[in-house]
Write a protein that holds these residues in place. Structure first.
Motif, PDB file in Angstrom:
ATOM      1  N   LYS A   1      -1.467   7.864 -36.570  1.00  0.00           N
ATOM      2  CA  LYS A   1      -2.330   7.267 -37.579  1.00  0.00           C
ATOM      3  C   LYS A   1      -2.582   5.822 -37.182  1.00  0.00           C
ATOM      4  N   THR A   2      -3.806   5.379 -37.400  1.00  0.00           N
ATOM      5  CA  THR A   2      -4.140   3.973 -37.166  1.00  0.00           C
ATOM      6  C   THR A   2      -3.956   3.230 -38.479  1.00  0.00           C
ATOM      7  N   LEU A   3      -3.111   2.200 -38.432  1.00  0.00           N
ATOM      8  CA  LEU A   3      -2.825   1.361 -39.603  1.00  0.00           C
ATOM      9  C   LEU A   3      -3.118  -0.085 -39.198  1.00  0.00           C
ATOM     10  N   GLY A   4      -4.216  -0.628 -39.686  1.00  0.00           N
ATOM     11  CA  GLY A   4      -4.585  -1.994 -39.313  1.00  0.00           C
ATOM     12  C   GLY A   4      -4.776  -2.099 -37.814  1.00  0.00           C
TER      13      GLY A   4
ATOM     14  N   ASP B   1      -1.608   1.544 -33.723  1.00  0.00           N
ATOM     15  CA  ASP B   1      -1.600   2.998 -33.642  1.00  0.00           C
ATOM     16  C   ASP B   1      -0.137   3.385 -33.805  1.00  0.00           C
TER      17      ASP B   1
ATOM     18  N   LYS C   1      -3.229  -1.543 -31.249  1.00  0.00           N
ATOM     19  CA  LYS C   1      -4.384  -0.667 -31.119  1.00  0.00           C
ATOM     20  C   LYS C   1      -5.249  -1.000 -29.899  1.00  0.00           C
TER      21      LYS C   1
ATOM     22  N   ASP D   1       7.748   2.177 -43.949  1.00  0.00           N
ATOM     23  CA  ASP D   1       7.224   0.812 -44.024  1.00  0.00           C
ATOM     24  C   ASP D   1       7.407   0.134 -42.675  1.00  0.00           C
TER      25      ASP D   1
ATOM     26  N   HIS E   1       2.340  -2.373 -43.249  1.00  0.00           N
ATOM     27  CA  HIS E   1       1.626  -1.130 -43.536  1.00  0.00           C
ATOM     28  C   HIS E   1       2.645  -0.044 -43.838  1.00  0.00           C
ATOM     29  N   THR E   2       2.200   0.966 -44.572  1.00  0.00           N
ATOM     30  CA  THR E   2       3.052   2.105 -44.879  1.00  0.00           C
ATOM     31  C   THR E   2       2.428   3.362 -44.310  1.00  0.00           C
ATOM     32  N   LEU E   3       3.186   4.033 -43.466  1.00  0.00           N
ATOM     33  CA  LEU E   3       2.797   5.321 -42.912  1.00  0.00           C
ATOM     34  C   LEU E   3       3.254   6.390 -43.890  1.00  0.00           C
TER      35      LEU E   3
END
Length: 143
Positions: free
Chosen positions: A27-30, A33, A70, A124, A132-134
């Motif tokens: 998942k891309t969070l901000g 990756d 990323k 977290d 970010h929270t996955l």
């Protein structure tokens, strides 16, 4: 004694054929990756389990998180914490250990479970002011 890199390679070579469809996900969070996978520790070879000081059991799973920048895919140092909550609402704290091998960084935690138990994971990830929270869900098997 095998190196951590050899252990990771051995683990991935062992796990990926078995879990090809769902083992590793991203998942891309901000600006990150985040790669994640949850697999039964019984599938670890004895050498890999020993390298990570993990007890192999059909009733425990290994949670593996990798945080990459990323834009350049460089592994990131971060604070990784989290929990797994089953469908009955029982929450299990995940205690992650950071494993560094050269430029690779992995965050590993072990989770006990019952056969066919489904968990909602909330991981977290913090680095400086970035947080970010996955979130993901996965059913675990004792096979």
């Amino acid at each position: 004694m095998i190196s951590v890199k050899q252990a990771v390679t051995g683990f991935l070579l062992m796990a990926l054929p078995t879990f090809f469809a769902s083992a590793e996900q991203k998942k891309t969070l901000g600006d990150w990756d985040v790669h994640y996978m949850v697999v039964n520790t019984a599938f670890l070879t004895p050498d890999v389990a020993n390298a990570y000081d993990i007890v192999r059991s059909k009733y425990s799973a290994l949670v593996n998180i990798s945080v990459l920048k990323k834009d350049n895919q460089k592994a990131q140092l971060a604070d990784v914490t989290g929990s797994a909550t089953n469908l009955l609402g029982t929450k299990h704290k995940l205690t992650f250990r950071r494993i560094e091998d050269g430029e690779a960084i992995y965050y590993l935690a072990v989770l006990s479970f019952d056969n066919l138990e489904t968990f909602r994971f909330a991981i977290d990830i913090r680095q400086g002011d970035a947080r970010h929270t996955l979130k993901f869900q996965q059913k675990l098997y004792t096979e």
